[in-house]
Scaffold this active site. Structure first.
Site, PDB file in Angstrom:
ATOM      1  N   GLU A 164       5.186  11.186  -1.307  1.00 59.79           N
ATOM      2  CA  GLU A 164       5.921  10.381  -0.380  1.00 59.79           C
ATOM      3  C   GLU A 164       6.747   9.298  -1.351  1.00 59.79           C
ATOM      4  O   GLU A 164       7.649   8.823  -0.749  1.00 59.79           O
ATOM      5  CB  GLU A 164       5.131   9.361   0.664  1.00 59.79           C
ATOM      6  CG  GLU A 164       4.646  10.433   1.492  1.00 59.79           C
ATOM      7  CD  GLU A 164       3.602   9.645   2.625  1.00 59.79           C
ATOM      8  OE1 GLU A 164       3.420   8.348   2.259  1.00 59.79           O
ATOM      9  OE2 GLU A 164       3.519   9.928   3.506  1.00 59.79           O
ATOM     10  N   GLU A 182       0.937  -1.253  -0.020  1.00 61.63           N
ATOM     11  CA  GLU A 182       0.020  -0.066   0.027  1.00 61.63           C
ATOM     12  C   GLU A 182       1.060   1.119  -0.042  1.00 61.63           C
ATOM     13  O   GLU A 182       1.327   1.692   0.905  1.00 61.63           O
ATOM     14  CB  GLU A 182      -0.823   0.090   1.410  1.00 61.63           C
ATOM     15  CG  GLU A 182      -2.042   0.683   1.004  1.00 61.63           C
ATOM     16  CD  GLU A 182      -1.765   2.495   1.463  1.00 61.63           C
ATOM     17  OE1 GLU A 182      -1.135   3.037   0.700  1.00 61.63           O
ATOM     18  OE2 GLU A 182      -2.293   2.925   2.596  1.00 61.63           O
ATOM     19  N   HIS A 219      -8.955   8.270   3.271  1.00 60.56           N
ATOM     20  CA  HIS A 219      -8.121   9.043   4.262  1.00 60.56           C
ATOM     21  C   HIS A 219      -7.281   9.964   3.260  1.00 60.56           C
ATOM     22  O   HIS A 219      -6.611  10.782   3.552  1.00 60.56           O
ATOM     23  CB  HIS A 219      -7.263   8.297   5.322  1.00 60.56           C
ATOM     24  CG  HIS A 219      -6.195   7.559   4.479  1.00 60.56           C
ATOM     25  ND1 HIS A 219      -6.429   6.281   3.983  1.00 60.56           N
ATOM     26  CD2 HIS A 219      -4.775   8.068   4.569  1.00 60.56           C
ATOM     27  CE1 HIS A 219      -4.973   6.112   3.570  1.00 60.56           C
ATOM     28  NE2 HIS A 219      -4.160   6.855   3.766  1.00 60.56           N
TER      29      HIS A 219
END
Length: 352
Positions: free
Chosen positions: A136, A127, A287
């Site tokens: 990221e 993930e 999220h």
């Protein structure tokens, strides 16, 4: 292509330390596992791929608390190497033991680029997605693992990612800008001169991560990029770009663009229908929410007004793990505009 003002560039070691340190607190893991869309889609996708996983050796890249590794054991994996660089690996060891899976799951502390596995693997699960998909920069680690550890013909879960953009009207920003015109009626002091300053503050060059409501989206999402995890290279991730075109649903004022993504899991079976994890505003919230890019000024559109352009996503010069998004866009008959956006630094250390 314009770029944001330069700050002191972080060396890669420091970038990585800031990134991995952000995963040492319980809050981020609670947020991810509590995200039912995320966690349940991964669970169902892994179980649906049990024919590809049963009796096989699996590599979990960026394993975190080890939840995906345990899903793989539930799907019949013979062995899972769960590679995790931050100290949450210590908790993963406890959780794996608590679930009586220590004979199947081996937690390996370190980055996938530096650890040494005792064997090649047949499945990679990860993930890896960040805000706007690529923030990221963890996908590079998955590609490294693919090239070094995955056997020919092996399986990658998920196997494809797609990026989409939509014009939106954010009413909250418009209400906040209008607020300064209402002060005089309330207090007898004309504060309308603050409106331009407020617009510069609110409609800046930050990538804002917020949930976008269905009612605020002004067109069908337009896909501008697709990544095949079996073939995409790290070099290609240095700039992910593509053109887009969409038509507005009705009369409104475009004051931002919304970027979202999907990832797709192959699901072998009778109908062979893949499973999709979507962060689209039309789907249940995750999220990741959506990445919102505010224009310098709103632009009025009518039914079927064409909004088109090109999106380019690339790592920041200041921190390779931070994503920048450059958008060239044309709305209706207005002249082409350009704006570059970036996610604000996650740590004040970046400034020191």
């Amino acid at each position: 292509m314009s770029h944001v003002a330069k700050k002191r560039k972080l060396d890669k070691t420091r970038q990585d330390r800031l990134y991995f340190d952000s995963y040492t607190d319980v809050t981020i893991h609670e947020e991810m596992i509590a995200d039912h869309v995320r966690t349940n889609t991964y669970r169902m996708a892994i179980l649906s791929n049990s024919e590809s996983i049963r009796g096989k050796v699996v590599l979990d890249v960026g394993a975190g608390t080890g939840v995906l590794s345990m899903f793989c054991v539930q799907a019949g994996a013979k062995k899972v190497y769960a590679v995790e660089a931050c100290s949450i690996a210590e908790q993963a060891v406890k959780i794996v033991k608590q679930n009586n899976m220590e004979d199947k799951i081996e937690i390996i502390r370190g980055t996938v680029e530096t650890v040494d596995l005792p064997e090649m693997v047949e499945v990679i699960v990860s993930e890896w997605m960040g805000y706007a998909l690529l923030h990221e920069s963890m996908l590079n680690s998955v590609l490294y693992a693919r090239d070094k550890w995955l056997q020919p013909g092996g399986v990658i879960l998920p196997s494809k990612a797609e990026l989409f953009i939509s014009p939106i009207c954010d009413p909250v920003v418009e209400d906040r800008l209008h607020f300064w015109h209402t002060v005089k009626d309330q207090y007898g002091v004309d504060m309308s001169g603050m409106a331009d300053f407020a617009r510069r503050c609110l409609m800046n060059s930050d990538i804002t991560v917020n949930p976008v409501t269905l009612e605020d989206v002004l067109s069908h999402p337009a896909r501008f990029a697709e990544l095949d995890l079996y073939t995409v290279t790290a070099e290609e991730l240095r700039e992910v770009k593509g053109r887009f075109s969409c038509e507005s649903f009705g009369s409104a004022a475009v004051n931002a663009f919304c970027v979202h993504f999907t990832v797709t899991f192959p699901c072998p079976g009778p109908d062979n229908k893949p499973m999709v994890l979507s962060t689209c505003p039309f789907k249940p919230e995750t999220h990741w929410k959506q990445a919102v890019l505010y224009l310098d000024a709103p632009v009025a559109v009518e039914q079927d007004t064409v909004v088109s352009g090109e999106v380019s996503m690339y790592p920041s010069e200041d921190s390779a793990r931070h994503i920048c998004i450059h958008v060239d866009y044309t709305i209706g008959m207005h002249k082409k505009q350009s704006k570059t956006f970036s996610i604000p630094d996650w740590s004040s250390e970046a400034q020191s």
